[in-house]
Design a protein around this motif. Sequence first.
Motif: not given
Length: 359
Positions: A325-341
């Motif tokens: 769920t987090i991969w599909r819906y949050e990682c594609a619009r998260c502003i923490y660009f340093g996160c490896p995901f």
Amino acid sequence: MSPLNSGIPLKTEHSTKDRLYWNFLNMIPFLIGSIAIAKDSLKWVAVYIGIALFFFLIIEFRFVCTHCLYYIRGKGCVKCMMLPGVPKIFKARPGPHSPFERVVTVLGALPMFLFPVYWLIRDPLLLGAYIVSWALFFLTARRYECVRCINFECPMNCVPAGMKEEFEKKDGISENIEFPKKKFQAEGSSKCASLRVEHKFKDFLYWNFVTLTILFSAGLAIGISSTGWLLAYIFTVIFHFGILEQRFFCTYCLYFVRGEKCLRCMMNWGWPRHFKPIPCPPSKFDLAITSLGFIIIILFPLPWLLKTPFLLGAYLTSILIFLLTIWRYECARCIYFGCPFNRVPAEVRKEYEEKNRAE
């Protein structure tokens, strides 16, 4: 900081990944109900499966799906996220549902939801898992799909009126119907049509509910055997998320860097900031320490979970749901660009960073 100046796209068609994800999520409560019934009789499991199939393929198909734009636009077979490839055995009926259709749908759904309860109440653990799994399904659907679904006749549809009107004017020809108002810019897109520049309290409630399904199954397995080890597990979880993760991972996050005294992110709301923000990407050492902490948290309860197969299954399934769920819906619009995901496209990152430097 301000969100990117783009709207959210309506989902005019579903991918194979959508179908796999949502059918996986939908199968969990049915599996739990079947397990509870199977302890008593396999014949009643067959009856339960029959009731579910009758609802989805006859009642829902005839009285709900025939009004859905995904059904109407399909040729020969249905192409929605829940019933892909099923032949269209009923005539499409554009327009709103009649009162009769709504009543029949509700009456048809009740047996499907309530049928396994007789067996579930004999096992409070299974009953709790059944309720939680359905709650998770509906919360996730409403949160991530109902805000961009073109089935405007569905009572759960949350698409703003302006977007509906714009879509209907264009007759659904455009693949991405956009609505530029600011209040909708950070909602509902898994294709990064907008970035989520801030979290709300409801985000925190949803993601901590998902996280607690993981921690509860692990804590219950440990607590059955040892109160001392349960306390040790609780301390380890608090230390990791409250101290270790905050120092070696969160301090580099743009949600953390902002000036509030307390955290306002979807995982930590109101938690005091013990460390100063570090406005740069995390180092390999920081990521290694954070990863080690997560590995310990995940592996810690396994010796106890292995003694209880159901709790082990619930634990692993909860982790899988969380990650998917987090991969599909949050990682594609998260502003923490340093996160490896992080999955935000490079051009969107660049545009966002340029706008922030300009401001």
